[in-house]
Structures are given as structure tokens and as C-alpha cells.
Design an enzyme around this catalytic site. Structure first.
Site, mmCIF file in Angstrom:
data_model
loop_
_atom_site.group_PDB
_atom_site.id
_atom_site.type_symbol
_atom_site.label_atom_id
_atom_site.label_comp_id
_atom_site.label_asym_id
_atom_site.label_seq_id
_atom_site.Cartn_x
_atom_site.Cartn_y
_atom_site.Cartn_z
ATOM 1 N N GLU A 119 0.831 -1.211 0.000
ATOM 2 C CA GLU A 119 0.000 0.000 0.000
ATOM 3 C C GLU A 119 0.861 1.255 0.000
ATOM 4 O O GLU A 119 1.774 1.399 0.831
ATOM 5 C CB GLU A 119 -0.905 -0.012 1.223
ATOM 6 N N HIS A 120 0.574 2.158 -0.917
ATOM 7 C CA HIS A 120 1.281 3.422 -1.111
ATOM 8 C C HIS A 120 2.718 3.213 -1.594
ATOM 9 O O HIS A 120 3.505 4.163 -1.641
ATOM 10 C CB HIS A 120 1.264 4.281 0.156
ATOM 11 N N ASP A 176 3.339 2.103 -4.680
ATOM 12 C CA ASP A 176 3.409 2.228 -6.140
ATOM 13 C C ASP A 176 3.999 3.559 -6.577
ATOM 14 O O ASP A 176 4.871 3.610 -7.442
ATOM 15 C CB ASP A 176 2.048 1.970 -6.789
ATOM 16 N N SER A 198 -24.306 7.766 -17.656
ATOM 17 C CA SER A 198 -24.115 6.592 -16.798
ATOM 18 C C SER A 198 -25.389 6.285 -16.036
ATOM 19 O O SER A 198 -26.308 7.107 -15.965
ATOM 20 C CB SER A 198 -22.978 6.829 -15.804
ATOM 21 N N GLY A 245 -15.819 4.356 -3.595
ATOM 22 C CA GLY A 245 -15.310 4.844 -2.323
ATOM 23 C C GLY A 245 -14.903 3.762 -1.350
ATOM 24 O O GLY A 245 -14.630 4.041 -0.184
ATOM 25 N N ALA A 246 -14.834 2.519 -1.817
ATOM 26 C CA ALA A 246 -14.522 1.404 -0.919
ATOM 27 C C ALA A 246 -13.064 0.985 -0.974
ATOM 28 O O ALA A 246 -12.656 0.048 -0.301
ATOM 29 C CB ALA A 246 -15.405 0.207 -1.264
ATOM 30 N N SER A 251 -12.865 1.720 -8.177
ATOM 31 C CA SER A 251 -13.905 1.934 -9.171
ATOM 32 C C SER A 251 -13.429 2.910 -10.243
ATOM 33 O O SER A 251 -13.846 2.815 -11.406
ATOM 34 C CB SER A 251 -15.175 2.463 -8.499
ATOM 35 N N GLU A 263 -5.969 10.012 -14.217
ATOM 36 C CA GLU A 263 -6.294 10.185 -12.798
ATOM 37 C C GLU A 263 -5.452 11.292 -12.166
ATOM 38 O O GLU A 263 -5.943 12.087 -11.363
ATOM 39 C CB GLU A 263 -6.093 8.866 -12.045
ATOM 40 N N ASP A 303 -3.410 0.476 -9.741
ATOM 41 C CA ASP A 303 -4.821 0.156 -9.951
ATOM 42 C C ASP A 303 -5.108 -0.162 -11.416
ATOM 43 O O ASP A 303 -5.771 -1.156 -11.740
ATOM 44 C CB ASP A 303 -5.701 1.309 -9.482
#
Length: 385
Positions: free
Chosen positions: A35-36, A38, A69, A126-127, A131, A164, A176
Site C-alpha cells: 500500500e502506497h 506504487d 451513466s 469509495g470502498a 472503481s 487520474e 490500480d
């Protein structure tokens, strides 16, 4: 999947008045560990999950771009000549940002036609299941096809990351999009974020009688604001003060010197990245040599590091992890950028229901909202459907 594909086709036809030329999809992802790391040019071990974003696309005879959408009432319209990051706002910045980023990677945007796109998704927003990368990867693959660009999937991952970073304004790394585009069934993607070299690593969960349970706390987060950017800035400061181009170059043996050079907070941020890189390598080695039942301690250690050194957890995530480890999980950790989102727990198949009940009870006892818990499996990456 059949139902959602039919819904996407119908949504496209209802919105734009004609049938789409094709459907494309891309999965969300779970980061098993790393985590973090990358954006620090380190190592990560994500896998694509069996929750997908699906889009229908039709080419236009003019230069207009239209995005709609199932999860937003607005129809966003923009002429290709006006496609610039300054003109992209809200959720449509993700798909339109990809079109812009393709131009930055060599597509001649003066020579391509416009398009209509309708998007639906069952990747929770947001999970911490990315997404956003699912949208970016599906759009990148679709436009690569219909614009006949011939870009490979690693380049499309960089396109998604650029969208992004610049169009959305979230300073995320490339993990991601790589997971969403390069994922394989029952496997994780071991990614070197410096070289972008990747290997498929067999997970073997089902054969070992294990499930990966997602515990979505319902605490939403945003990478474009707040703590995520602060943590990245801390990592960049730490690298600068240690005289390296990225924290990838710092090893566990360098930490005593780092403690002398850095202030306490920056040191703890650096220590998380350095030890997390080691944990990724240890997890890959352990999966290959001993199998998935042996990686639980590494998942637990990763969560402690994110909680104590990187300080990106929240009480709901800590409760989810603690409850999981007390109720049969072999290991558990928060996953994603932090400050909300989801935790993961590696659980024997026969313990999943008991753990779900325990988590619901623990959250109720602490006055938290009811979490959403569900099992995911490692799935294939982005595809034309």
C-alpha cells in the site's frame, strides 16, 4: 454479468437513440499487499476482482463526446476540440480524461471521431476497490480498439494513471490500472512499479479452502483531497532528505540512518514504505513456496504499519481487522488508499458466515453504520465483451 450487459445496452439505446457498436468492461481490484508503495517506485501485489465496470460505446460522425451513466443523471457533452483538463469536472473527468490522456500518448485527436458512451458498474464506489481505475481501463481499452491506436496494455495503464493524476487531480500510482488491465483468473499481478515489469502469481485460495472477504466500512474516501496527497508529499520529502530519487532505493538496513536524518513523522512514513516493500516480496515468495495459508502474518503486519506508521486507517477499519482476526481470519488488513474504504480478510471457507455475523455485531456495538461484507475472487482483466 448477462443482466448488467443487457442493462448497459438498454441504457445506451435509451440515452442516445441507437444501438452501440460494442461493449467493453474492466474490473475493480483488491490490493492483497503493498500500500502506497506504487508511487514510490516499489512493489505491489493486487488482483482484479469479479466486480466490473461495463460500458457501451458508439462512434459518431462528428467531433462530439457524450458521456452518460446509470449512476448520474447528467449527460455530459464536450467537443473534441475543447478536450482539455481545465474543462473536465466531476465523475466524467475519469472517462473524458482517458480520451485526453490518449492524446498525450500519441493519439491524433484531430483525426479521430467523437463517441457516445454509457457506463454502469457493480464496483463499490469509495470502498478502496478502485472503481475509478475500472472506468479508466474500460474506456482506454474501448478507445484503443475503436480509434485503432494499437497501444499495449502497459501503455494503457499509464494512460489511465495520467488521466487520474492530471484530469481528476488524484496523485495515485500505476497499480490500480495495471491490475485492472493485466489481471488473470485466480492470480495476482506482482508489479514492479519502477520498471513496470509484471508477473502473474498463482493465489491458490480455492484449492487451499480459503476465501477473501471484503469488509466495506461504508466510510467513503477521496484520493483527490486531503491525506493521500499529504502522505505522498511526506514520501517525496523523505527521499529528498535521504538523497535518493525514490524510496525504492531505501532498504530496511538503511532505516537506522534514516531515523537520524528525518523528523519523527517523516521517518515513520518512510519506514512504512520500506517495510511494506519487503512484505510484498515476502508474500510473493511465501505464496510460491508455502501457499496462501502462510501469508496471514504478513497481512497483519501490513495493517499495523498502515495504522501506526503511515496513519491512514480509521476506527472502522481497525475494528474490521481486529474482529476478523479474532473470528477465524488467517490475516487481515485495510486495503486501498486509506482514510476509509474497505478491509480484506483471508478466511477459511467454513468460517466466512460466522465472521460476517461477528463483524455486523461489532459495528453495531460501536455505533458504526452496518458494513457491507462480500467475497471476491481473482478475475480476468479488461476485455471487449
Amino acid at each position: 454479468m448477462t443482466d448488467i450487459r443487457d442493462e448497459v445496452r438498454a441504457g445506451f439505446a435509451e440515452t442516445f437513440g441507437y444501438e452501440p457498436s460494442g461493449l467493453w468492461s474492466a474490473p475493480g481490484r483488491v490490493n492483497l499487499i503493498g500500500e502506497h508503495t506504487d508511487y514510490n517506485e516499489g512493489f505491489v501485489l493486487p488482483f482484479a476482482i469479479n466486480r466490473r465496470t461495463i460500458l457501451a460505446l458508439g462512434l459518431r460522425s462528428d467531433r462530439m463526446l457524450r458521456i452518460a451513466s446509470s449512476f448520474a443523471d447528467e449527460l455530459v457533452e464536450l467537443d473534441l476540440s475543447e478536450l482539455d483538463t481545465d474543462n473536465l469536472h466531476g465523475w466524467s473527468a475519469y472517462p473524458l480524461g482517458v480520451a485526453w490522456a490518449l492524446g498525450e500518448h500519441g493519439a491524433d485527436l484531430a483525426a479521430v471521431p467523437g463517441f457516445d458512451i454509457f457506463i454502469d458498474s457493480d464496483v463499490p464506489v469509495g470502498a478502496g476497490l478502485s472503481s475509478s481505475a475500472a472506468i479508466e481501463s474500460a474506456v482506454a481499452l474501448a478507445l484503443n480498439d475503436v480509434w485503432h491506436l494499437g497501444l499495449d496494455r502497459r501503455t494503457l495503464a499509464r494512460v489511465g494513471q495520467l488521466a487520474e493524476n492530471k484530469a481528476v487531480g488524484a496523485p495515485t500510482g500505476i497499480m490500480d490500472q495495471s491490475a485492472s488491465l493485466l489481471g488473470e483468473t485466480d492470480s495476482a499481478v506482482f508489479l514492479d512499479c519502477r520498471t513496470l515489469e509484471s508477473e502473474v502469481v498463482d493465489l491458490g485460495f480455492a484449492a487451499a479452502g480459503l476465501e477473501l472477504l471484503i469488509i466495506d466500512t461504508g466510510v467513503s474516501h477521496s484520493h483527490a483531497t486531503g491525506g493521500y496527497a499529504d502522505r505522498r508529499a511526506s514520501c517525496e520529502l523523505g527521499a529528498k532528505l535521504l538523497g535518493v530519487t525514490s524510496l525504492r532505493e531505501v532498504t530496511v538496513d538503511d532505516l537506522p540512518r534514516a531515523r537520524e536524518v528525518l523528523d519523527e513523522v517523516t521517518f515513520r512514513r518512510v519506514r512504512h514504505i520500506v517495510t511494506e516493500n519487503e512484505r510484498v516480496l515476502d508474500t510473493v515468495r511465501t505464496l510460491r513456496e508455502k501457499g496462501p495459508r502462510a501469508i496471514g502474518d504478513l497481512l497483519d503486519a501490513s495493517h499495523r504499519s498502515m495504522r501506526d506508521d503511515f496513519e491512514i486507517s480509521v476506527p472502522e477499519l481497525d475494528l474490521a481487522v481486529e474482529t476478523a482476526t479474532m473470528n477465524g481470519a488467517l490475516g487481515a488488513r485495510m486495503t486501498g488508499g486509506g482514510f476509509g474504504g474497505a478491509a480484506i480478510a483471508l478466511v477459511p471457507t467454513d468460517a466466512v458466515s460466522r465472521l460476517q455475523v461477528a463483524i455486523d455485531g461489532a459495528f453495531a456495538e460501536h455505533g458504526f453504520g452496518q458494513p457491507d461484507t462480500f467475497v471476491v475472487s481473482a478475475a480476468k482483466g479488461a476485455s471487449r465483451d
